[in-house]
Design a protein around this motif. Structure first.
Motif, PDB file in Angstrom:
ATOM      1  N   THR A 139      28.753 100.500  35.974  1.00 44.77           N
ATOM      2  CA  THR A 139      28.353 100.624  37.376  1.00 44.77           C
ATOM      3  C   THR A 139      29.571 100.451  38.270  1.00 44.77           C
ATOM      4  OG1 THR A 139      26.220  99.674  36.805  1.00 44.77           O
ATOM      5  CG2 THR A 139      26.780  99.748  39.121  1.00 44.77           C
ATOM      6  N   ASN A 143      28.192 104.411  43.365  1.00 47.45           N
ATOM      7  CA  ASN A 143      27.506 105.284  42.417  1.00 47.45           C
ATOM      8  C   ASN A 143      26.241 104.669  41.850  1.00 47.45           C
ATOM      9  OD1 ASN A 143      29.366 107.286  42.705  1.00 47.45           O
ATOM     10  ND2 ASN A 143      30.546 106.786  40.880  1.00 47.45           N
ATOM     11  N   ASN A 146      24.463 105.697  38.400  1.00 45.52           N
ATOM     12  CA  ASN A 146      24.856 107.035  37.939  1.00 45.52           C
ATOM     13  C   ASN A 146      26.106 106.928  37.068  1.00 45.52           C
ATOM     14  OD1 ASN A 146      25.274 109.731  37.537  1.00 45.52           O
ATOM     15  ND2 ASN A 146      25.832 110.207  39.654  1.00 45.52           N
ATOM     16  N   ILE A 383      19.233 100.672  35.896  1.00 48.93           N
ATOM     17  CA  ILE A 383      19.278 102.132  35.834  1.00 48.93           C
ATOM     18  C   ILE A 383      17.890 102.591  36.308  1.00 48.93           C
ATOM     19  CG2 ILE A 383      19.773 104.188  34.495  1.00 48.93           C
ATOM     20  CD1 ILE A 383      22.096 102.221  34.611  1.00 48.93           C
ATOM     21  N   ASN A 384      17.769 102.790  37.597  1.00 51.33           N
ATOM     22  CA  ASN A 384      16.474 102.953  38.254  1.00 51.33           C
ATOM     23  C   ASN A 384      15.648 104.076  37.638  1.00 51.33           C
ATOM     24  OD1 ASN A 384      14.547 103.837  40.494  1.00 51.33           O
ATOM     25  ND2 ASN A 384      15.418 101.939  41.311  1.00 51.33           N
ATOM     26  N   ASP A 386      13.402 105.908  38.937  1.00 54.21           N
ATOM     27  CA  ASP A 386      13.296 107.083  39.801  1.00 54.21           C
ATOM     28  C   ASP A 386      14.478 108.026  39.577  1.00 54.21           C
ATOM     29  OD1 ASP A 386      10.966 106.092  40.861  1.00 54.21           O
ATOM     30  OD2 ASP A 386      11.907 105.219  42.631  1.00 54.21           O
ATOM     31  N   ARG A 387      15.666 107.450  39.384  1.00 56.38           N
ATOM     32  CA  ARG A 387      16.847 108.275  39.132  1.00 56.38           C
ATOM     33  C   ARG A 387      16.686 109.031  37.804  1.00 56.38           C
ATOM     34  NH1 ARG A 387      22.211 107.893  40.651  1.00 56.38           N
ATOM     35  NH2 ARG A 387      21.957 105.796  41.530  1.00 56.38           N
ATOM     36  N   ALA A 390      14.105 111.849  38.098  1.00 57.06           N
ATOM     37  CA  ALA A 390      14.640 112.980  38.863  1.00 57.06           C
ATOM     38  C   ALA A 390      15.559 113.831  37.999  1.00 57.06           C
ATOM     39  CB  ALA A 390      15.393 112.470  40.092  1.00 57.06           C
ATOM     40  N   ASN A 391      16.369 113.180  37.162  1.00 61.04           N
ATOM     41  CA  ASN A 391      17.265 113.918  36.272  1.00 61.04           C
ATOM     42  C   ASN A 391      16.496 114.661  35.186  1.00 61.04           C
ATOM     43  OD1 ASN A 391      19.492 112.993  37.689  1.00 61.04           O
ATOM     44  ND2 ASN A 391      19.861 111.260  36.310  1.00 61.04           N
TER      45      ASN A 391
END
Length: 407
Positions: A139, A143, A146, A383-384, A386-387, A390-391
Motif C-alpha cells: 500500500t 493508491n 490498488n 483491499i476493499n 468494492d474495488r 469493480a475490477n
C-alpha cells in the motif's frame, strides 16, 4: 503419472528436494503456537501491541520457514498445510493469524519466484535457519489498495539500487526482519510496470508517518512509514510483478486471509455453542431464544470453510500451470473468494453474537465475541471489496456463462 505430477517431481529434483515431506509434526507445532497466541490475545487487543509471545513461539516451532523447500533448510509445507495453520491461529488470535498469513504470502512469492536466483535462495536459507519474519509493503500514498499501481520507482546505479517509498501501511513493519515490496521498475516505467524487491533489515530504515489506532486487528501494528532502502540489483525478483501477482501473491494472500478469517469465525461459533449449551442446561433442556442464530452461525461457517477448501483444491491442482493461474476465470474466482469469504466471516460472527445476546456483547465474560467481531470487520475493508468487485466486473464481461452445472 500425469503431467502435473511429472512437473512437481521434476521441480523437486532440480532443487534437490526429496519427494516426501513429513507433515506429522505440523499440527502439534501449530497447536503450541496457538496456545501462546491465546494466552496473550486479550492483552494484544487491549494494548494494540505486537503478539511477541506468539511470534516467538512460531520461531521456536520453526513455523516461519515451514514453506521453505527441504533443499534450503525448510519443511516444504504445502499451501494446504499453511492455510490449516492460518485457520488454527485465527481461532486463537486474529492479529497473530493475519501476521502469519501475510508473512507466508511473502514466503510463497520467495519460494516460487526466487528459486534459481542466488540472492533469493540465500534469503530462503536464512529464513529457514534464522526464522526471519518478512513484512509486506504494497500500500502506497494515495493508491490505497490498488497494488497494481506504484508511484515509487527503483533507482539504479550500476549494480546498486535504492528505493524511497511512502508506505501508508506496513503491517508489523517495525517488528519485521525484512520487507518485500513492490515498486515501479524504473523512473520512466509506467505505474503498472512493477517489480518485487526483497530487503533485509540492514538494507533499510523506517520513519513512522501514520499510527495504528483501529477498531480491530490492533496487534498487526500496521503503521505507515517512509521506507528508505538500498541494496543490490540482484535483490529484485527476476520475474515481472504482474506474473508474481497473478500466480502467487493474489491466490495465496486470499487463501491465507480467508483461512484466518474462518478461524476467527470458528472461535466465535465455539463461544456461541458453549453459551447455548449452558443456557439449555439451566432451562432443563429448553433451547434459549438465540438458538436459531447459533444454527445460522454454524451453517455460514460450514459454507465459508467449504468455499475456502474448494478454491484451495483448485489452486493446488493448477499450482504449476501458469496459463491456468493467469486465466480470467481463475483470477475472477480467487478474487471473489476474498469478497465472499470476508462477508461470510462477518455474517458468521454476527450470528454468533446474536446467539449469545448480551453475554456476547459484553467484553468481560466467557462468552464475549466483541473482539472477534471487531477483528473480522476488517476483512471486507482490507483491499476493499468494492474495488475488487469493480475490477472483476470488467473481466466477467469477457468470459462466457456456463451452459451446464458442471461446465
Amino acid at each position: 503419472m500425469n503431467v502435473q505430477e511429472l512437473k512437481s517431481r521434476t521441480a523437486a529434483r532440480r532443487s534437490g528436494e526429496h519427494a516426501f515431506v513429513d507433515r506429522s509434526s505440523f499440527l502439534q507445532r501449530t497447536t503450541i503456537v496457538a496456545a501462546a497466541a491465546t494466552a496473550e490475545a486479550e492483552d494484544v487487543d487491549r494494548q494494540a501491541r505486537f503478539p511477541q509471545g506468539a511470534i516467538d513461539a512460531a520461531r521456536a516451532q520453526r513455523l516461519l520457514g515451514i514453506q521453505i523447500p527441504l533443499a534450503f533448510g525448510g519443511d516444504g509445507a504445502s499451501m494446504s498445510d499453511v492455510t490449516d495453520m492460518c485457520y488454527t491461529l485465527g481461532r486463537a488470535c486474529a492479529s497473530t493469524a493475519m501476521i502469519f498469513a501475510m508473512h507466508q504470502t511473502k514466503i510463497a512469492c520467495l519460494v516460487r519466484h526466487g528459486t534459481g536466483s542466488d540472492w533469493h535462495e540465500t534469503l530462503m536459507r536464512r529464513v529457514a535457519a534464522e526464522q526471519l519474519l518478512l513484512a509486506s509493503s504494497t500500500t502506497e500514498g494515495q493508491n490505497g489498495g490498488n497494488v497494481r499501481s506504484s508511484s515509487a520507482a527503483v533507482e539504479r546505479n550500476g549494480t546498486d539500487i535504492s528505493l524511497v517509498r511512502n508506505a501508508t501501511v506496513i503491517s508489523y513493519g517495525a517488528q519485521a526482519d525484512g520487507v518485500i515490496t513492490i515498486a515501479r521498475r524504473a523512473d520512466d516505467a509506467a505505474a503498472s510496470d512493477q517489480v518485487l524487491v526483497a530487503f533485509t533489515r540492514d538494507n533499510y530504515t523506517l520513519e513512522r508517518s501514520l499510527e495504528w489506532e483501529t477498531l480491530g486487528m490492533r496487534g498487526t501494528c500496521s503503521a505507515g512509514f517512509e521506507l528508505k532502502a538500498t541494496g543490490s540489483a540482484e535483490q529484485v525478483f527476476p520475474e515481472a510483478y504482474d506474473k508474481i501477482h497473478a500466480q502467487t501473491m493474489t491466490p495465496v494472500a486470499h487463501l491465507c486471509w480467508a483461512s484466518a478469517w474462518a478461524g476467527i469465525a470458528a472461535a466465535a461459533v465455539e463461544r456461541a455453542q458453549a453459551f447455548i449449551r449452558k443456557a439449555a442446561r439451566g432451562a432443563g433442556g429448553q433451547m434459549p431464544p438465540g438458538a436459531a442464530h447459533f444454527t445460522a452461525a454454524k451453517m455460514t461457517l460450514a459454507k465459508l470453510r467449504a468455499m475456502i477448501t474448494a478454491n484451495l483444491d483448485t489452486y493446488m491442482a493448477h499450482e504449476h500451470d501458469e496459463r491456468a493461474l493467469s486465466s480470467l476465470d481463475f483470477q475472477s474466482q480467487i478474487n471473489l473468494l476474498k469478497v465472499e469469504a470476508s462477508e461470510l466471516a462477518v455474517e458468521t460472527v454476527m450470528s454468533a453474537m446474536r446467539a449469545c445476546g448480551l453475554s456476547g456483547y459484553r467484553n468481560d465474560g466467557d462468552f464475549s465475541v466483541g473482539r472477534h467481531l471487531r477483528d473480522v470487520l476488517s476483512a471486507p475493508l482490507m483491499i476493499n471489496n468494492d474495488r475488487i468487485l469493480a475490477n472483476i466486473s470488467t473481466a466477467s464481461l469477457m468470459s462466457g456463462v456456463p451452459a451446464g452445472l458442471r461446465d
